[in-house]
Design a protein around this motif. Structure first.
Motif, PDB file in Angstrom:
ATOM      1  N   THR A 199       0.637  -1.436  -0.111  1.00 30.14           N
ATOM      2  CA  THR A 199      -0.175  -0.144   0.048  1.00 30.14           C
ATOM      3  C   THR A 199       0.411   1.553  -0.004  1.00 30.14           C
ATOM      4  O   THR A 199       0.539   2.192  -0.574  1.00 30.14           O
ATOM      5  CB  THR A 199      -0.905  -0.181   1.064  1.00 30.14           C
ATOM      6  OG1 THR A 199      -1.461  -1.414   0.923  1.00 30.14           O
ATOM      7  CG2 THR A 199      -2.268   1.318   1.210  1.00 30.14           C
ATOM      8  N   MET A 200       2.595   1.031   0.796  1.00 28.84           N
ATOM      9  CA  MET A 200       3.173   2.372   0.682  1.00 28.84           C
ATOM     10  C   MET A 200       3.757   2.378  -0.798  1.00 28.84           C
ATOM     11  O   MET A 200       3.738   3.817  -1.021  1.00 28.84           O
ATOM     12  CB  MET A 200       3.776   2.029   1.848  1.00 28.84           C
ATOM     13  CG  MET A 200       4.732   3.459   1.289  1.00 28.84           C
ATOM     14  SD  MET A 200       5.761   3.661   3.112  1.00 28.84           S
ATOM     15  CE  MET A 200       6.089   5.044   2.897  1.00 28.84           C
ATOM     16  N   LYS A 201       4.151   1.760  -1.271  1.00 28.28           N
ATOM     17  CA  LYS A 201       3.867   1.633  -2.462  1.00 28.28           C
ATOM     18  C   LYS A 201       3.373   1.998  -3.117  1.00 28.28           C
ATOM     19  O   LYS A 201       4.048   2.853  -3.971  1.00 28.28           O
ATOM     20  CB  LYS A 201       5.395   0.288  -2.820  1.00 28.28           C
ATOM     21  CG  LYS A 201       6.414  -0.293  -1.890  1.00 28.28           C
ATOM     22  CD  LYS A 201       7.359  -0.697  -2.916  1.00 28.28           C
ATOM     23  CE  LYS A 201       6.640  -2.281  -3.335  1.00 28.28           C
ATOM     24  NZ  LYS A 201       7.245  -3.052  -3.712  1.00 28.28           N
ATOM     25  N   MET A 202       2.431   1.551  -3.105  1.00 34.26           N
ATOM     26  CA  MET A 202       1.048   2.285  -4.060  1.00 34.26           C
ATOM     27  C   MET A 202       1.270   3.384  -3.844  1.00 34.26           C
ATOM     28  O   MET A 202       0.691   3.923  -4.893  1.00 34.26           O
ATOM     29  CB  MET A 202       0.324   1.386  -3.922  1.00 34.26           C
ATOM     30  CG  MET A 202      -0.685   1.812  -5.215  1.00 34.26           C
ATOM     31  SD  MET A 202      -0.388   0.536  -6.364  1.00 34.26           S
ATOM     32  CE  MET A 202      -1.676   1.173  -7.197  1.00 34.26           C
ATOM     33  N   GLY A 203       0.648   3.620  -2.966  1.00 35.01           N
ATOM     34  CA  GLY A 203       0.770   5.550  -3.144  1.00 35.01           C
ATOM     35  C   GLY A 203       2.018   6.615  -2.740  1.00 35.01           C
ATOM     36  O   GLY A 203       1.683   7.113  -3.661  1.00 35.01           O
ATOM     37  N   LYS A 204       2.847   6.102  -3.136  1.00 35.97           N
ATOM     38  CA  LYS A 204       4.434   6.672  -3.060  1.00 35.97           C
ATOM     39  C   LYS A 204       4.506   6.951  -4.762  1.00 35.97           C
ATOM     40  O   LYS A 204       4.044   7.721  -5.506  1.00 35.97           O
ATOM     41  CB  LYS A 204       5.652   6.050  -2.757  1.00 35.97           C
ATOM     42  CG  LYS A 204       6.071   6.182  -1.728  1.00 35.97           C
ATOM     43  CD  LYS A 204       6.856   7.708  -1.151  1.00 35.97           C
ATOM     44  CE  LYS A 204       7.094   7.617   0.669  1.00 35.97           C
ATOM     45  NZ  LYS A 204       7.810   9.004   0.383  1.00 35.97           N
ATOM     46  N   THR A 205       3.959   5.874  -5.407  1.00 39.35           N
ATOM     47  CA  THR A 205       3.953   5.896  -7.147  1.00 39.35           C
ATOM     48  C   THR A 205       2.669   6.171  -7.983  1.00 39.35           C
ATOM     49  O   THR A 205       3.741   7.093  -8.489  1.00 39.35           O
ATOM     50  CB  THR A 205       4.042   4.293  -7.237  1.00 39.35           C
ATOM     51  OG1 THR A 205       4.909   3.539  -6.733  1.00 39.35           O
ATOM     52  CG2 THR A 205       4.657   3.847  -9.052  1.00 39.35           C
ATOM     53  N   GLU A 211       2.584  13.470  -9.566  1.00 38.05           N
ATOM     54  CA  GLU A 211       3.608  15.093 -10.273  1.00 38.05           C
ATOM     55  C   GLU A 211       4.564  14.867 -11.442  1.00 38.05           C
ATOM     56  O   GLU A 211       4.616  15.924 -11.877  1.00 38.05           O
ATOM     57  CB  GLU A 211       5.228  14.594  -9.322  1.00 38.05           C
ATOM     58  CG  GLU A 211       4.599  14.785  -8.060  1.00 38.05           C
ATOM     59  CD  GLU A 211       5.637  14.320  -7.045  1.00 38.05           C
ATOM     60  OE1 GLU A 211       6.825  13.787  -7.508  1.00 38.05           O
ATOM     61  OE2 GLU A 211       6.021  14.805  -5.833  1.00 38.05           O
ATOM     62  N   ASP A 212       4.203  14.142 -11.988  1.00 35.84           N
ATOM     63  CA  ASP A 212       4.174  14.282 -13.618  1.00 35.84           C
ATOM     64  C   ASP A 212       4.057  13.783 -14.891  1.00 35.84           C
ATOM     65  O   ASP A 212       4.297  14.290 -15.496  1.00 35.84           O
ATOM     66  CB  ASP A 212       5.921  12.601 -13.690  1.00 35.84           C
ATOM     67  CG  ASP A 212       6.839  12.479 -12.667  1.00 35.84           C
ATOM     68  OD1 ASP A 212       7.281  13.450 -12.302  1.00 35.84           O
ATOM     69  OD2 ASP A 212       7.190  11.578 -12.738  1.00 35.84           O
ATOM     70  N   THR A 213       2.721  13.699 -14.254  1.00 38.72           N
ATOM     71  CA  THR A 213       1.320  13.866 -15.420  1.00 38.72           C
ATOM     72  C   THR A 213       0.383  14.934 -14.948  1.00 38.72           C
ATOM     73  O   THR A 213      -0.357  15.500 -16.096  1.00 38.72           O
ATOM     74  CB  THR A 213       0.889  12.763 -15.462  1.00 38.72           C
ATOM     75  OG1 THR A 213       0.460  11.720 -14.154  1.00 38.72           O
ATOM     76  CG2 THR A 213       2.240  11.079 -15.538  1.00 38.72           C
ATOM     77  N   LYS A 226      -3.080   8.811 -21.298  1.00 39.52           N
ATOM     78  CA  LYS A 226      -2.158  10.039 -20.896  1.00 39.52           C
ATOM     79  C   LYS A 226      -1.672   9.872 -19.924  1.00 39.52           C
ATOM     80  O   LYS A 226      -0.790  10.440 -19.777  1.00 39.52           O
ATOM     81  CB  LYS A 226      -3.037  10.714 -20.654  1.00 39.52           C
ATOM     82  CG  LYS A 226      -3.831  12.011 -21.608  1.00 39.52           C
ATOM     83  CD  LYS A 226      -5.213  12.183 -21.898  1.00 39.52           C
ATOM     84  CE  LYS A 226      -5.997  13.309 -22.825  1.00 39.52           C
ATOM     85  NZ  LYS A 226      -7.002  14.224 -21.694  1.00 39.52           N
ATOM     86  N   LEU A 227      -1.746   8.572 -19.186  1.00 33.95           N
ATOM     87  CA  LEU A 227      -0.247   8.690 -18.064  1.00 33.95           C
ATOM     88  C   LEU A 227       1.417   8.507 -18.742  1.00 33.95           C
ATOM     89  O   LEU A 227       2.245   7.796 -17.765  1.00 33.95           O
ATOM     90  CB  LEU A 227      -1.376   7.805 -17.352  1.00 33.95           C
ATOM     91  CG  LEU A 227      -2.735   7.901 -16.640  1.00 33.95           C
ATOM     92  CD1 LEU A 227      -3.457   6.491 -16.292  1.00 33.95           C
ATOM     93  CD2 LEU A 227      -2.414   8.833 -15.822  1.00 33.95           C
ATOM     94  N   GLY A 228       1.243   8.220 -19.475  1.00 34.91           N
ATOM     95  CA  GLY A 228       2.353   7.599 -20.418  1.00 34.91           C
ATOM     96  C   GLY A 228       2.666   5.717 -19.749  1.00 34.91           C
ATOM     97  O   GLY A 228       2.058   5.179 -19.399  1.00 34.91           O
TER      98      GLY A 228
END
Length: 352
Positions: A199-205, A211-213, A226-228
């Motif tokens: 869950t934490m890795k999911m949230g961080k990703t 931030e990027d998109t 659109k998420l590339g």
């Protein structure tokens, strides 16, 4: 009522096990993930802690805070294999909350931790809390704690939340006479545990993708194309194997853990001695009865006999299972990176 008790930890430090032990005691009301699950936006919005600066709350406003719903966006991922054991609420056909309704934070862990009928308890609170008189946020929580104690026949509330190391000063400001238990663990093991925490890795990703998109990949209405490179995070395209491959960099993770532990420790050590108790997770694993005896002596619920405490100590100790450290199994270069990042906390907490 007696002053509340707060268990402070980074998470991944045995706080769930301690909370489950607390829940066995006849006079302790275990409020698992209550305050910070309500005030923290789950790391997704980036807004941080909510509501601590508001001066006066009506009962209705306080209930609206407790009852606010976050979209239940993990369900599509769970159907594709995402494992999230922290959420205790079972979404069923006839349950009060589901994917469409959204799930109040207080109902996700706190209520099902206390009872097998969380919907019934939620409805009871819905009938009571809006009638609370005006007061500060701390006064409203104290009223809620007292109601919970009456409801479950206890005399002391023990709240614990993961990530509370970053909010300990808020809690001390709100409850200056409360008792604080600082539960800590070898920061190297915390880091490895977080890199297993889906869950934490999911949230961080998801945060990184936002931030990027500029788009939220967990929102089903987001156009996946659109998420590339983050398209795999969209519910329709989720790939669990790609999440398994995600690793939070150990320098980044270790630095946060170290700063968080140092911050909480220094804040708590400034409290009067009678208000602080330090609990080292490794010692709890090695000597559970001794550590639980010390813990209950610190909490000191007023209306309980020594015999009842001893029965609880034995019951709680039977639930504590020793676990070997896993961080020594990391590749040497990752150990070096991690130990450099957590060095201040290793030194401060005596793990060198």
């Amino acid at each position: 009522m007696t002053e509340p008790v707060f268990i402070i930890s980074t998470g991944r430090s045995g706080s769930t096990a301690v909370s489950n032990c607390i829940n066995l005691h006849p006079k302790l009301v275990s409020l698992s993930e209550m305050i910070l699950s309500v005030h923290y936006n789950f790391g997704i919005s980036g807004e941080g802690w909510k509501g601590f600066d508001k001066q006066v709350w009506t009962g209705k406003e306080f209930w609206e805070l407790l009852a606010q719903k976050e979209p239940v966006r993990l369900a599509p991922y769970e159907k594709k294999g995402l494992y999230n054991k922290e959420i205790l609420y079972e979404r069923k056909e006839n349950s009060l909350f589901n994917e469409k309704t959204g799930l109040p934070a207080i109902a996700s862990i706190t209520l099902p931790h206390l009872t097998n009928e969380p919907d019934k308890l939620y409805q009871e609170l819905k009938a009571v809390v809006p009638a609370f008189p005006e007061g500060s946020l701390s006064e409203q929580y104290l009223r809620l704690f007292e109601w919970m104690q009456d409801r479950f026949g206890g005399d002391t509330s023990v709240e614990r939340s993961g990530f509370s190391t970053d909010a300990v000063e808020y809690l001390i400001d709100m409850f200056p006479n409360a008792k604080f238990i600082f539960l800590y663990r070898d920061p190297r093991e915390i880091a490895v545990a977080f890199n297993r925490f889906q869950t934490m890795k999911m949230g961080k990703t998801i945060l990184k993708a936002m931030e990027d998109t500029g788009l939220d990949p967990s929102d089903p209405s987001t156009e996946a194309e659109k998420l590339g490179v983050y398209q795999w995070l969209h519910p329709d395209y989720f790939e669990l194997e790609k999440l398994h491959q995600v690793e939070i960099p150990y320098n980044e993770l270790g630095s946060w853990i170290s700063k968080s532990l140092l911050h909480a420790g220094r804040v708590i050590e400034s409290l009067p001695e009678a208000q602080q108790h330090w609990l080292r997770y490794e010692e709890l694993l090695q000597q559970p009865e001794k550590e639980l005896r010390s813990l209950i002596a610190f909490i000191n619920p007023p209306s309980v006999s020594g015999e009842e405490n001893e029965e609880w100590i034995k019951a709680g100790a039977s639930r504590i299972n020793p676990k070997p450290d896993t961080w020594p199994g990391l590749p040497e270069e990752k150990i070096t990176t991690l130990e450099k990042a957590v060095q201040p906390a290793l030194r401060y907490l005596g793990y060198e």
